[in-house]
Motif scaffolding. Structure first.
Motif: not given
Length: 305
Positions: A75-96
């Motif tokens: 709103a400050e600069n009156d611009l519209v930013h568009i980004r496109h991402f890939h969604v990925q789920a990674v399990p947590v709670g385990m070691s590398r």
């Protein structure tokens, strides 16, 4: 105003995501900072929403969410930013180390006596791999593609940019297609009186266009009627031109009939009929030769021996 292609994004990333399976389902639309009562903001919001199919939260499968599109309004600069991402789920709670084994990446066990040394002592795992922040970790309500992403398990959501990257500015909103009223203009501002004057001019122009259209339709019908009348007159003239020939044929037939009747009367009665009883057709004499013209040549008959 600015843009970057998908290949530009892929060259910057260390591990770019590539594949066709992620494009088999539509992307999830996420809009940020589009709240406002201005007409152009509502139109812009509706336009972006209609670019993507609507979703039903009750029937949505998490396995179908493989991409997301983030649209942010500055709103400050009156611009519209568009980004496109890939969604990925990674399990947590385990070691590398366990994560690497789940990814089917065979570790280097040359410095370990067995697999327990690798799991307990860390093996040759890199210390530069940071843990996922807590705000990215969620409890999965459904099974998600990927090893270890089971229902009711904790997983972290990671986003990898795919591209393209766009930065745009809304300049003008116009009703219709290149011929309607200007609803919004970022550079030109008009007062209410100017808007009313433009609307009156547009209304007059529309009335003039309708009037011209009616006149054109009227002229087309008039020309079509003239063509039909001309065609009818041509047909009538052709009929009148053919009538004298038909009348001459009828006269000739009537003359032949009268000659036959006179012969029949002479045979039965024994005398010639009166001239008024069977009028004969008068034969035309050939036109006399005038000065400078040739007389018709007389027919010559050859004597037969």
């Amino acid at each position: 105003n600015e843009y970057s292609f998908m290949k530009d994004i892929a060259t910057v990333l260390r591990r770019p995501q590539s594949g066709l399976t992620q494009f088999q389902t539509p992307a999830l639309l996420i809009m940020n900072n589009f709240a406002g009562d201005e007409p152009h903001m509502k139109i812009m919001t509706s336009m972006f929403q209609n670019m993507f199919p609507s979703i039903n939260v009750q029937k949505l499968k998490l396995a179908d969410i493989r991409r997301c599109v983030l649209i942010t309004h500055d709103a400050e600069n009156d611009l519209v930013h568009i980004r496109h991402f890939h969604v990925q789920a990674v399990p947590v709670g385990m070691s590398r180390q366990v994560k690497r084994l789940l990814k089917l990446q065979l570790p280097n066990l040359s410095t370990c006596s067995d697999i327990s040394d690798y799991l307990l002592n860390g093996g040759n795992a890199s210390e530069s791999e940071a843990e996922d922040p807590a705000d990215t970790q969620v409890t999965l309500p459904q099974n998600v593609p990927g090893r270890g992403n089971q229902k009711q398990q904790r997983s972290a959501v990671r986003l990898t940019e795919l591209g393209p990257r766009l930065t745009m500015r809304l300049v003008r909103v116009e009703e219709g297609f290149c011929d309607g009223e200007v609803l919004y203009h970022s550079y030109v501002k008009k007062s209410e009186d100017e808007v009313k004057t433009m609307q009156a001019q547009k209304k007059t122009k529309e009335q003039l266009r309708v009037h011209r259209r009616r006149e054109q339709e009227k002229n087309v019908k008039l020309k079509q009627k003239k063509r039909e009348d001309h065609k009818k007159r041509c047909k009538d003239g052709l009929k009148r031109k053919m009538m004298p020939a038909a009348a001459m044929n009828e006269r000739k037939n009537a003359s032949d009939d009268s000659d036959d009747d006179a012969a029949y009367y002479r045979k039965e009665v024994g005398k010639d009929p009166e001239a008024e009883m069977f009028p004969a057709k008068k034969r035309r004499r050939p036109p006399a030769a005038t000065e400078g013209s040739k007389a018709p040549a007389a027919k010559r008959f050859r004597r037969k021996d």
